[in-house]
Design an enzyme around this catalytic site. Structure first.
Site, mmCIF file in Angstrom:
data_model
loop_
_atom_site.group_PDB
_atom_site.id
_atom_site.type_symbol
_atom_site.label_atom_id
_atom_site.label_comp_id
_atom_site.label_asym_id
_atom_site.label_seq_id
_atom_site.Cartn_x
_atom_site.Cartn_y
_atom_site.Cartn_z
ATOM 1 N N ARG A 141 0.829 -1.271 0.082
ATOM 2 C CA ARG A 141 -0.104 0.007 -0.077
ATOM 3 C C ARG A 141 1.004 1.328 -0.016
ATOM 4 O O ARG A 141 0.645 2.143 -0.743
ATOM 5 C CB ARG A 141 -0.843 0.119 1.252
ATOM 6 C CG ARG A 141 -1.876 -1.086 1.340
ATOM 7 C CD ARG A 141 -3.000 -0.791 2.478
ATOM 8 N NE ARG A 141 -3.673 0.029 2.329
ATOM 9 C CZ ARG A 141 -4.729 0.652 3.514
ATOM 10 N NH1 ARG A 141 -4.798 -0.078 4.595
ATOM 11 N NH2 ARG A 141 -5.397 1.635 3.162
ATOM 12 N N CYS B 165 -1.667 6.057 9.261
ATOM 13 C CA CYS B 165 -1.951 4.873 8.518
ATOM 14 C C CYS B 165 -2.831 4.947 7.376
ATOM 15 O O CYS B 165 -2.891 6.142 6.847
ATOM 16 C CB CYS B 165 -2.415 3.643 9.587
ATOM 17 S SG CYS B 165 -3.788 4.152 10.657
#
Length: 285
Positions: A183, A239
């Site tokens: 990611r 995050c």
């Protein structure tokens, strides 16, 4: 009694289940099925534990900006914590989940953000409790005694996207991206509409804080993990939505850095602004 710090073992918790100064919070949750955690709690939980829902209790409703899990209404949460029997500066709160502390760490961080320092995470979570053969209850929990929770917000523990945009003016801040490497480099993005990472961010996946079984890595691991950076550095952690970043903040606390900062909106907030710069390192991105 003497409270442990940051982590408690299943054995320790089993020996203190009846202590009126301890409140246990079950934080089980699944992003793919928001009701799964509550259903698992009702099917069986640590005796006396209360359930807090990530979306309903530990976050506020999603807006256009601000990320997928904005901070909850502080007064509402404080009232709820008092109803669970939590007393400011007196009660030890122990949080657990079954997701390698992904959601328990959000609860841990929120309580500390509200000024409550007596909070720990159950090492190994629900799995470790089950495997040890300790008792499980399906009964609704009731507060052992009334609480009185007064929030004392640590406002300097959070940063927003405006602060992130000014990071070019700071040489003493380490920006940490807590998501999985794929990611981070933009190879995949299963949740948010845009892939990649914030310019200048270093990647330290939150999953590295625990073993595959969910047990917390040894203390020496956390110290080694962060000591590569200058001692005077300040860590700003993000995050996808400000939840699993708290696992890295927990790791930093284990390493002796308990007051590092959370970018609450995280990637889901950053990428909601089309004008924000984004870095991808995957060739086909």
């Amino acid at each position: 009694m003497t409270f442990p710090s940051l982590l408690v073992s299943p054995q320790w918790l089993s020996e203190h289940l009846q202590d009126p100064q301890i409140v246990i919070i079950d934080c089980r949750f699944a992003l793919s099925n928001p009701e799964q955690g509550r259903e698992e709690y009702e099917a069986g939980h640590i005796p006396g534990a209360f359930y807090l829902h990530l979306n309903e209790d530990l976050s506020s409703p999603v807006q256009t900006h601000g990320g997928r899990h904005p901070l909850p209404d502080i007064e509402v949460l404080a009232t709820q914590l008092a109803q669970l029997g939590i007393k400011s500066r007196e009660t030890l709160v122990v949080a657990y989940d079954n997701s390698r502390m992904a959601f328990a760490s959000r609860c841990w961080w929120l309580l500390r953000y509200l000024g409550h320092e007596q909070v720990a995470i159950l090492d190994g979570g629900w799995k470790s409790w089950q495997e040890a053969g300790y008792p499980i209850s399906q009964e609704p929990s009731a507060a052992k005694q009334p609480g009185a929770f007064t929030p004392e917000i640590q406002s300097d523990w959070v940063v927003d996207c405006e602060a992130i945009k000014r990071l070019g003016e700071r040489s003493d801040v380490i920006l940490v991206d807590s998501r999985a490497y794929d990611r981070y480099i933009g190879k995949t993005e299963p949740i948010d509409p845009v892939a990649g990472h914030i310019p200048g961010a270093m990647n330290h996946p939150w999953q590295e804080v625990t073993t595959e079984s969910g047990a917390t890595q040894p203390m020496s691991y956390h110290q080694t993990r962060w000591q590569a950076y200058p001692a005077e550095s300040e860590f700003w952690v993000y995050c996808g939505s400000g939840v699993t970043a708290c696992v890295n903040l927990f790791s930093l606390a284990l390493a002796g850095r308990p007051q590092e900062k959370l970018y609450v909106g995280s990637w889901s907030d950053w990428c909601s602004y089309p004008e924000h710069p984004i870095v991808t390192e995957f060739p086909n991105s």
